[in-house]
Design an enzyme around this catalytic site. Structure first.
Site, PDB file in Angstrom:
ATOM      1  N   GLY A  50       0.863  -1.178   0.000  1.00  0.00           N
ATOM      2  CA  GLY A  50       0.000   0.000   0.000  1.00  0.00           C
ATOM      3  C   GLY A  50       0.891   1.216   0.000  1.00  0.00           C
ATOM      4  O   GLY A  50       1.804   1.323  -0.804  1.00  0.00           O
ATOM      5  N   GLU A  51       0.674   2.081   0.948  1.00  0.00           N
ATOM      6  CA  GLU A  51       1.489   3.291   1.057  1.00  0.00           C
ATOM      7  C   GLU A  51       2.039   3.345   2.481  1.00  0.00           C
ATOM      8  O   GLU A  51       1.294   3.557   3.425  1.00  0.00           O
ATOM      9  CB  GLU A  51       0.609   4.513   0.741  1.00  0.00           C
ATOM     10  CG  GLU A  51       1.344   5.818   0.757  1.00  0.00           C
ATOM     11  CD  GLU A  51       2.615   5.775  -0.067  1.00  0.00           C
ATOM     12  OE1 GLU A  51       2.558   5.454  -1.255  1.00  0.00           O
ATOM     13  OE2 GLU A  51       3.693   6.052   0.506  1.00  0.00           O
ATOM     14  N   SER A  52       3.365   3.125   2.592  1.00  0.00           N
ATOM     15  CA  SER A  52       3.939   2.943   3.935  1.00  0.00           C
ATOM     16  C   SER A  52       3.830   4.196   4.796  1.00  0.00           C
ATOM     17  O   SER A  52       3.690   4.097   6.018  1.00  0.00           O
ATOM     18  CB  SER A  52       5.398   2.502   3.820  1.00  0.00           C
ATOM     19  OG  SER A  52       6.165   3.491   3.178  1.00  0.00           O
ATOM     20  N   CYS A  82       6.122  -5.451   0.317  1.00  0.00           N
ATOM     21  CA  CYS A  82       6.265  -4.114  -0.263  1.00  0.00           C
ATOM     22  C   CYS A  82       6.158  -3.025   0.819  1.00  0.00           C
ATOM     23  O   CYS A  82       7.047  -2.927   1.654  1.00  0.00           O
ATOM     24  CB  CYS A  82       5.264  -3.929  -1.395  1.00  0.00           C
ATOM     25  SG  CYS A  82       5.773  -2.616  -2.528  1.00  0.00           S
ATOM     26  N   ARG A 111      12.784   3.387  -0.143  1.00  0.00           N
ATOM     27  CA  ARG A 111      11.487   3.405  -0.816  1.00  0.00           C
ATOM     28  C   ARG A 111      11.668   3.675  -2.308  1.00  0.00           C
ATOM     29  O   ARG A 111      12.600   4.367  -2.712  1.00  0.00           O
ATOM     30  CB  ARG A 111      10.584   4.483  -0.214  1.00  0.00           C
ATOM     31  CG  ARG A 111      10.171   4.195   1.202  1.00  0.00           C
ATOM     32  CD  ARG A 111       9.290   5.314   1.738  1.00  0.00           C
ATOM     33  NE  ARG A 111       8.041   5.423   0.996  1.00  0.00           N
ATOM     34  CZ  ARG A 111       7.462   6.569   0.673  1.00  0.00           C
ATOM     35  NH1 ARG A 111       8.024   7.717   1.004  1.00  0.00           N
ATOM     36  NH2 ARG A 111       6.320   6.570   0.015  1.00  0.00           N
ATOM     37  N   HIS A 176       5.041  -8.504  -4.324  1.00  0.00           N
ATOM     38  CA  HIS A 176       3.676  -8.794  -3.856  1.00  0.00           C
ATOM     39  C   HIS A 176       3.297 -10.244  -4.149  1.00  0.00           C
ATOM     40  O   HIS A 176       2.638 -10.511  -5.164  1.00  0.00           O
ATOM     41  CB  HIS A 176       2.674  -7.891  -4.588  1.00  0.00           C
ATOM     42  CG  HIS A 176       2.743  -6.451  -4.225  1.00  0.00           C
ATOM     43  ND1 HIS A 176       1.954  -5.891  -3.243  1.00  0.00           N
ATOM     44  CD2 HIS A 176       3.507  -5.457  -4.710  1.00  0.00           C
ATOM     45  CE1 HIS A 176       2.230  -4.603  -3.148  1.00  0.00           C
ATOM     46  NE2 HIS A 176       3.166  -4.313  -4.026  1.00  0.00           N
ATOM     47  N   GLU A 178       1.017 -11.884  -2.992  1.00  0.00           N
ATOM     48  CA  GLU A 178      -0.449 -12.046  -2.953  1.00  0.00           C
ATOM     49  C   GLU A 178      -1.086 -11.737  -4.308  1.00  0.00           C
ATOM     50  O   GLU A 178      -2.272 -11.972  -4.506  1.00  0.00           O
ATOM     51  CB  GLU A 178      -1.046 -11.158  -1.840  1.00  0.00           C
ATOM     52  CG  GLU A 178      -1.119  -9.663  -2.125  1.00  0.00           C
ATOM     53  CD  GLU A 178       0.220  -8.923  -2.015  1.00  0.00           C
ATOM     54  OE1 GLU A 178       1.281  -9.577  -1.878  1.00  0.00           O
ATOM     55  OE2 GLU A 178       0.194  -7.679  -2.097  1.00  0.00           O
TER      56      GLU A 178
HETATM   57  N1  GLN Z   1       6.078   2.873  -2.660  1.00  0.00           N
HETATM   58  C1  GLN Z   1       5.189   2.439  -1.613  1.00  0.00           C
HETATM   59  C2  GLN Z   1       5.648   2.956  -0.256  1.00  0.00           C
HETATM   60  O1  GLN Z   1       6.656   3.527  -0.123  1.00  0.00           O
HETATM   61  C3  GLN Z   1       5.088   0.929  -1.563  1.00  0.00           C
HETATM   62  C4  GLN Z   1       4.371   0.429  -2.788  1.00  0.00           C
HETATM   63  C5  GLN Z   1       3.608  -0.846  -2.603  1.00  0.00           C
HETATM   64  O2  GLN Z   1       3.355  -1.306  -1.502  1.00  0.00           O
HETATM   65  N2  GLN Z   1       3.191  -1.393  -3.713  1.00  0.00           N
HETATM   66  O3  GLN Z   1       4.956   2.757   0.690  1.00  0.00           O
END
Ligand code: GLN
Length: 199
Positions: A50-52, A82, A111, A176, A178
């Site tokens: 997702g978005e960390s 990820c 990242r 990923h 999943e």
């Molecule tokens: N670039 C995203 C981050 O820094 C990670 C991307 C992903 O989970 N597909 O959180």
């Protein structure tokens, strides 16, 4: 332990549904985790992609940071894919200044190490310890591991950059698993959980 392991999937943001579905499909019991009470009796936890930066912020907003850190510190097995790998790391490069990861595994991650969204890619990846040939790995704005600490084993690399690593009870992948139709990484995590629960 009796019966199937109970695996929590952090469900604040990102691709938690695909992890829940995959874990269900291979016989785990699953629970979306959104509150401290959801951590009760878990045998393992998955932090999805997702978005960390958002996930780190929501951990505080949902008052999960403290209880989750405590559970991880006492050895709760964890798997991060990820953004989940970034959240479990102990140092984030190119993160937001206020981004605080959970420090469940001693490694630093960068990242977006492979470029922006347009540079997302899929490849056949050799993963050490995974029988059955290369793993179909999907990378989406993926991080890479920059350095590892004591007890961490790198298990996969892309162009010489580490993209998967593990300790005895923490597994992280920059890709990923999943999202591709191969359940071996999730099965590996369930084995780590079973190993951990064995007296
Ligand atoms: N670039 C995203 C981050 O820094 C990670 C991307 C992903 O989970 N597909 O959180």
């Amino acid at each position: 332990m009796t019966g199937a392991s109970l695996i929590g999937v952090l469900a604040l943001q990102g691709g938690f549904r695909d992890h829940l579905d995959r874990l269900d499909a291979i016989g785990a019991r699953t629970r979306p985790v959104r509150s401290p009470a959801d951590l009760a009796d878990l045998d393992g936890i998955v932090i999805p992609g997702g978005e960390s930066t958002t996930i780190c912020r929501l951990l505080d907003a949902f008052e999960l940071r403290e209880p989750l850190t405590a559970a991880l510190a006492t050895g709760l097995p964890a798997f991060g894919s990820c953004a989940g790998m970034i959240v479990l790391a102990d140092r984030v490069l190119d993160g937001r200044a206020d981004q605080r990861p959970l420090a469940a595994i001693p490694l630093s991650v960068r990242r977006n190490a492979f470029g922006r969204q347009s540079d997302s890619f899929e490849c056949e990846l050799e993963v050490q310890g995974l029988g059955g040939g290369p793993f179909p790995a999907a990378f989406i704005r993926a991080p890479a591991i920059e350095s590892i600490g004591h007890g961490v084993q790198v298990v996969a690399q892309v162009d010489g950059r580490p993209v998967a690593a593990r300790t005895e009870h923490v597994l992280v992948t920059a890709f990923h698993p999943e999202l591709t139709p191969d359940d071996r990484i999730h099965r590996l995590f369930l084995e780590m959980v079973a190993e951990h629960d064995r007296p």
